[in-house]
Design an enzyme around this catalytic site. Structure first.
Site: not given
Ligand code: NVA
Ligand code: CP
Length: 306
Positions: A102, A291
């Site tokens: 991420r 998920r």
């Molecule tokens: N658009 C949001 C999604 C979180 C799962 C973000 O990038 O923070």
């Molecule tokens: N929806 C999602 O990706 O949640 P998190 O940011 O908690 O991983």
């Protein structure tokens, strides 16, 4: 070997294979059977942004598949002190069997994948969030939204929007995206997904009026107005997104049996009203559970395509 970086790189057939595999693993698990598809394998998870669902679903998912996951954040790994992605990729790739990242830019994810000797999974970037969409699609199917469905996305033209655009473009369904002026989806993703849509028969349209977009929709979905990394824009965004809250009045414009999806975390009173999020049409916790199953489907599929 395949990576899972964006749905753009996947065919309809491949996406459906992953979804079917995830359903199969889910069904088995509900019957108490846990087949160790990834026995003794290790997943390295790198987080440069916060997470609840992604971390927990990958970590527990890997454990349930007979493997093990390790968590690294930029704060406590050498990435935070400037070690390049390409070096980190080659080091971790010599030890782990799979990597999930991420991070902020899709380019640095791509760079990591280019140097990685093992499959790399996108656990969210600023550009897209493809693992979430596998879970979202599973949830749609489970709630009977299979054929000729109309999905309305209301809100920021962000990573979730782009992934919805790619999913619609690949699978061939109708997607309507409503965003305030200045917060539309990325131009390149628009261009590329629209040209893919021509091949698949998908209809993707863009609106500035959310009410137009949700009319007769089968699925209504939204996401935070303030994504991770945009915290400084909070006050301006709250002002600019006025009228974009998904509330009961908005849901009434959709089909009677429409479902409400949200990748979560949700900010009640901003992009979604408390009554909708907690209401009968909301299936957000089924979606969150999926998920776990989606992640397993993706990891097992990637393992089979080494
Ligand atoms: N658009 C949001 C999604 C979180 C799962 C973000 O990038 O923070
Ligand atoms: N929806 C999602 O990706 O949640 P998190 O940011 O908690 O991983």
């Amino acid at each position: 070997m395949k990576h899972f970086l964006t749905l753009k790189d996947y065919s309809k057939k491949e996406i459906l294979e992953i979804v079917q595999l995830a359903f199969k693993i889910k069904k088995k698990m509900k019957k108490g059977k846990r087949k160790p598809y990834l026995k003794n394998q290790t997943l390295a998870m790198i987080f440069e942004k916060s997470s609840t669902r992604t971390r927990v679903s990958f970590e527990i998912g890997m454990y349930q598949l007979g493997g093990h996951a390790i968590f690294l954040s930029s704060n406590d790994s050498q990435l935070g002190r400037g070690e390049p992605m390409k070096d980190t990729a080659r080091v971790i790739g010599r030890m782990a069997d799979m990597v999930m990242i991420r991070t902020f830019s899709q380019e640095s994810l791509r760079e990591f994948a280019d140097y990685s000797p093992v499959p790399v999974i996108n656990g969210l970037t600023d550009l897209c969030h493809p693992v979430q969409l596998i879970a979202d699609y599973m949830t749609m199917i489970e709630h009977g939204k299979k054929k000729n469905q109309i999905v309305a996305y209301v809100g920021d033209g962000n990573n979730m929007t782009h992934s919805w655009m790619w999913l619609a473009a690949k699978l061939g369904f109708e997607l309507r995206v409503a965003s305030p002026k200045g917060y539309e989806a990325d131009g390149l993703v628009m261009h590329e997904s629209l040209s893919e849509a021509k091949k698949s028969g998908a209809v993707i349209t863009f609106f500035h009026d959310p009410k137009e977009a949700v009319k007769n929709a089968d699925v209504v979905t939204t996401d935070t107005w303030i994504s991770m990394g945009q915290e400084d824009e909070k006050a301006k965004r709250i002002k600019d997104f006025k009228g974009f809250i998904v509330d009961n009045a908005m849901m009434k414009l959709a089909k009677k049996d429409a479902i409400f999806l949200h990748c979560l975390p949700a900010y009640r009173g901003y992009e979604v009203d408390q009554e909708v999020l907690e209401g009968k049409q909301s299936v957000v916790f089924d979606e969150a559970e999926n998920r776990l199953h989606a992640q397993k489907g993706i990891m097992v599929w990637l393992d089979r395509h080494r």
